[in-house]
Design an enzyme around this catalytic site. Structure first.
Site, PDB file in Angstrom:
ATOM      1  N   LYS A 168       0.849  -1.179   0.000  1.00  0.00           N
ATOM      2  CA  LYS A 168       0.000   0.000   0.000  1.00  0.00           C
ATOM      3  C   LYS A 168       0.887   1.232   0.000  1.00  0.00           C
ATOM      4  O   LYS A 168       1.837   1.315   0.774  1.00  0.00           O
ATOM      5  CB  LYS A 168      -0.889  -0.019   1.256  1.00  0.00           C
ATOM      6  N   GLU A 200     -19.922  -6.712   8.668  1.00  0.00           N
ATOM      7  CA  GLU A 200     -20.968  -5.989   9.407  1.00  0.00           C
ATOM      8  C   GLU A 200     -21.999  -6.939  10.017  1.00  0.00           C
ATOM      9  O   GLU A 200     -22.452  -6.731  11.145  1.00  0.00           O
ATOM     10  CB  GLU A 200     -21.649  -4.974   8.486  1.00  0.00           C
ATOM     11  N   ARG A 259     -25.725  -3.592   5.424  1.00  0.00           N
ATOM     12  CA  ARG A 259     -25.262  -4.967   5.269  1.00  0.00           C
ATOM     13  C   ARG A 259     -25.775  -5.881   6.384  1.00  0.00           C
ATOM     14  O   ARG A 259     -25.771  -7.098   6.249  1.00  0.00           O
ATOM     15  CB  ARG A 259     -23.733  -5.002   5.346  1.00  0.00           C
TER      16      ARG A 259
HETATM   17  C1  LIG Z   1     -19.163  -3.218   3.427  1.00  0.00           C
HETATM   18  C2  LIG Z   1     -18.045  -2.235   3.613  1.00  0.00           C
HETATM   19  N1  LIG Z   1     -17.555  -2.000   4.849  1.00  0.00           N
HETATM   20  C3  LIG Z   1     -16.544  -1.109   5.017  1.00  0.00           C
HETATM   21  C4  LIG Z   1     -16.013  -0.454   3.955  1.00  0.00           C
HETATM   22  C5  LIG Z   1     -14.943   0.605   4.165  1.00  0.00           C
HETATM   23  N2  LIG Z   1     -13.675   0.251   3.522  1.00  0.00           N
HETATM   24  C6  LIG Z   1     -13.298   0.763   2.350  1.00  0.00           C
HETATM   25  S1  LIG Z   1     -11.809   0.221   1.840  1.00  0.00           S
HETATM   26  C7  LIG Z   1     -11.638  -0.718   3.235  1.00  0.00           C
HETATM   27  C8  LIG Z   1     -10.399  -1.538   3.421  1.00  0.00           C
HETATM   28  C9  LIG Z   1     -10.188  -2.433   2.275  1.00  0.00           C
HETATM   29  O1  LIG Z   1      -9.032  -3.166   2.483  1.00  0.00           O
HETATM   30  P1  LIG Z   1      -8.521  -4.127   1.335  1.00  0.00           P
HETATM   31  O2  LIG Z   1      -9.662  -4.820   0.713  1.00  0.00           O
HETATM   32  O3  LIG Z   1      -7.447  -4.982   1.882  1.00  0.00           O
HETATM   33  O4  LIG Z   1      -7.952  -3.134   0.246  1.00  0.00           O
HETATM   34  P2  LIG Z   1      -6.737  -2.099   0.411  1.00  0.00           P
HETATM   35  O5  LIG Z   1      -7.328  -0.802   0.855  1.00  0.00           O
HETATM   36  O6  LIG Z   1      -5.777  -2.669   1.388  1.00  0.00           O
HETATM   37  O7  LIG Z   1      -6.160  -1.969  -0.956  1.00  0.00           O
HETATM   38  C10 LIG Z   1     -12.735  -0.584   4.070  1.00  0.00           C
HETATM   39  C11 LIG Z   1     -12.894  -1.228   5.375  1.00  0.00           C
HETATM   40  C12 LIG Z   1     -16.563  -0.727   2.690  1.00  0.00           C
HETATM   41  N3  LIG Z   1     -16.126  -0.105   1.594  1.00  0.00           N
HETATM   42  N4  LIG Z   1     -17.551  -1.628   2.547  1.00  0.00           N
END
Ligand SMILES: Cc1ncc(C[n+]2csc(CCOP(=O)(O)OP(=O)(O)O)c2C)c(N)n1
Length: 629
Positions: A281, A367, A395
């Site tokens: 990242k 969630e 969700r």
């Molecule tokens: C249902 C839901 N819950 C929470 C989020 C908030 N959210 C957006 S990106 C993220 C982290 C994603 O991590 P990852 O899939 O590992 O991708 P990275 O950001 O590390 O590239 C979260 C928790 C979301 N988009 N959707």
């Protein structure tokens, strides 16, 4: 400049493999420069530069579909698919969306924003290709944290039995969510990267061999089986996927041939393929590599200086006030528990985790689980507080109904981002929670007008014998001083904040401020005497006050930062109707449509007839039409 010549993936395919790393450098600079000017997701997009190039280089997009999970990492994809120029409009009104959108480009195969949907969607596409006899492949690109969402595993479970499914799942493993990644899957991936799982098993087998030599043949078979079951590929292979990896997701020489390989296998009907890619990242921008959390979604900043703290601290946000209250309460009450589904920073739990690590739960992007986990805690007498964005609580609707409300369990839900999340847009606005909650029997739902009242509501909810929901918006609160000790509010009792006569405005939360603006103008311009009520309770509503005011006024107005469909105003209408009261109600809120993104709440309010002036016009027109009769 190579990037300038890339308008579609066809242009990209004209490049030789050797030219790709230079393109990646350019693209990375472009992403950094562009996001620093508009704000937006940064660290994740710096991490998917090479992957995006390799995917469009190898796959036949847009015929092959790429589904970006969450979609916050899709900027390089947008740039490579003809939207480079528009990146300056990112997340602004009428500009590019911050997430993939089918209406924006034929290359955006599926709209995302909420996580863990990509494998299901791509699987649906892959089955459709097969049914229609099309030779195309569907690709889901999913982060290691999005992979923690139950839906991802529901899809894996379903997909794994189709032996000829043209589906490729790419796990983009950067060992991070927004905050550090959590959970057993994360541990599994870490062990898998270090190769520890297989060697640990092999060690076990060696000791079996030394104790019982005749079992050598059996042990050999056990070893082979163990390789399949618990070697680095295990969990995904056991779901029926062909596992490849882990490979370096920044090495185009590794990515391109590997993707060519998995695409060939998928198109030849060799079943679902799983490629494990390891990325970093913030890759290539030192500050983001060092602090990917800070650079997950920064506002505009100067890339040479990095993100700076504002010189004059603004008012505390509702989020901060909630976080501070939670710490205070936790000191006083050892049964209090804080739960977040992967939103530690956004929900204000950073300090709580530091002070109460044993009472803090980041359950991953899960969630549904967060809510039912809280239900279980409440069954045993704990006092769970679930900190969750309004939009993500969608969700967990069935757990709210079936696990919490039906059993009347005392769980407090702190719904942040209730109202607009302007830059993120339709996927993230918290505009539906009143409608989806107010039909659930037995719940108490509230919205505070300021931060002091937020603390009172939190206090009130914690003392309930059943579920309590508190919604509050993103951003700075109004600046009211918070009293030392919060007080318990009388359930279902509204507060009159301004006396009046001809019109009464029932304004929820931040709309109280809007109501004052409107009342002043109405009084000044038209001489109308306007009273204002802060309902405090969305459910139960203060019926007695409502009916008294309705009986003595010409018009009731409701104002909510929520869709009008089924919202607070609708419940006011229902109460009046049920009590044979015919006083008209002007409902002011967001229209029955998905509200797009924009750089600020005020831009979107203006676009949807919700500016202060438009509100005054609406009310005065309705009032004069009524009084003219
Ligand atoms: C249902 C839901 N819950 C929470 C989020 C908030 N959210 C957006 S990106 C993220 C982290 C994603 O991590 P990852 O899939 O590992 O991708 P990275 O950001 O590390 O590239 C979260 C928790 C979301 N988009 N959707």
């Amino acid at each position: 400049m190579t990037l300038d010549s890339i308008h579609t993936p066809a242009d990209l395919k004209k490049l030789s493999r050797d030219e790709l790393p230079a393109l990646a450098d350019e693209l990375r600079h472009f992403v950094l420069d562009s996001v620093s000017k508009t704000g937006g997701h940064l660290s994740s997009n710096l991490g998917t530069v090479e992957l995006s190039i390799a995917l469009h280089y190898v796959f036949d997009t847009p015929a092959d579909r790429i589904v970006w999970d969450v979609g916050h990492q899709s900027y390089p994809h947008k740039i490579l698919t003809g939207r480079r120029e528009q990146m300056k409009t990112l997340r602004q009104f009428d500009g590019l969306a911050g997430f993939p959108r089918r209406s924006e480009s034929e290359y955006d195969a599926f709209g995302t924003g909420h996580s863990s949907t990509s494998i299901s969607a791509a699987m649906g596409m892959a089955r459709a290709f097969q049914t229609l006899g099309e030779h195309q492949v569907a690709v889901a690109v999913i982060g290691d944290s999005a992979m923690t969402g139950g839906m991802a595993f529901e899809a894996m479970n379903n997909a794994g039995v189709y032996d000829d499914l043209p589906l490729v799942v790419i796990l983009n493993d950067n060992d991070m969510s927004i905050s550090p990644a959590v959970g057993a899957l994360n541990r599994h991936l870490a062990r898998l990267l270090s190769g520890n799982i297989y060697s640990a098993t092999k060690k076990g087998i060696d000791s079996v061999l030394s104790i019982a030599p005749p079992l050598r043949e059996f042990a050999k078979r056990l070893e082979d089986h163990a390789k399949g079951m618990v070697s680095p590929s295990t969990i995904f292979q056991e779901f029926g996927f062909n596992y490849f990896g882990p490979i370096d997701g920044h090495d185009l020489d590794a990515l391109v041939p590997m993707l060519q390989n998995v695409r060939r296998l998928a198109i030849e009907g060799r079943g679902p393929q799983f490629l494990h890619v390891v990325t970093r990242k913030g890759q290539g921008y030192e500050l983001a590599e060092a602090d990917p959390v800070l650079y997950h979604g920064p506002s505009k900043f100067n890339p040479d200086e990095g993100v700076q703290k504002p010189s004059t601290p603004p008012n505390k946000t509702f989020t901060q006030v909630f976080g501070e209250w939670l710490c205070d309460m936790a000191h006083a009450d050892p049964l209090l528990i804080g739960i977040t589904p992967a939103m530690r920073e956004g929900s204000g739990l950073v300090e709580f985790e530091k002070q109460f690590p044993n009472r803090y739960y980041d359950v991953g992007i899960a969630e549904q689980h967060a809510v039912t986990f809280a239900a279980g805690m409440a069954c045993e007498g704990m006092k769970p507080v679930v900190a969750i964005y309004s939009t993500f609580l969608q969700r967990a609707y069935d757990p709210i109904v079936h696990d919490i409300a039906l059993q009347n369990l005392p769980v407090t839900f702190c719904m942040d981002r209730a109202g607009l999340s302007p830059n993120d847009g339709a996927t993230h606005h918290g505009l539906f929670d009143i409608s989806y909650l107010r039909c659930v029997p037995g719940i108490v739902a509230m919205q505070p007008k300021d931060e002091d009242e937020l603390c009172d509501m939190l206090h009130t909810s914690l003392a309930l014998n059943g579920p309590g929901f508190i919604r509050y918006p993103r951003g700075a609160a109004v600046g009211t001083a918070i009293k030392q000790t919060p007080k318990k509010l009388e359930i279902g009792k509204a507060e009159i904040v301004k006396d009046g006569k001809e019109i009464f405005i029932w304004a929820l939360g931040p709309m109280v401020e809007e109501a004052f603006k409107a009342a002043n103008l109405l009084e000044k311009q038209f001489g109308i005497l306007v009273g204002i009520v802060n309902p405090r309770f969305i459910k139960p509503i203060d019926k007695a006050l409502l009916l008294t005011q309705a009986a003595s006024s010409a018009l009731l107005v409701t104002m909510e930062d929520h869709v009008v469909t089924g919202g607070f105003g609708s419940s006011v209408l229902e109460i009046l109707q049920d009590n044979n009261c015919s006083t008209p109600v002007e409902r002011i809120g967001w229209p029955d449509q998905f509200v797009e993104h924009g750089s600020s709440v005020s831009i979107l309010r203006k676009a949807h007839g919700l500016s202060s002036e438009a509100i005054v016009e609406k009310i005065s027109k309705r009032f004069s039409a009524l009084t003219r009769k």
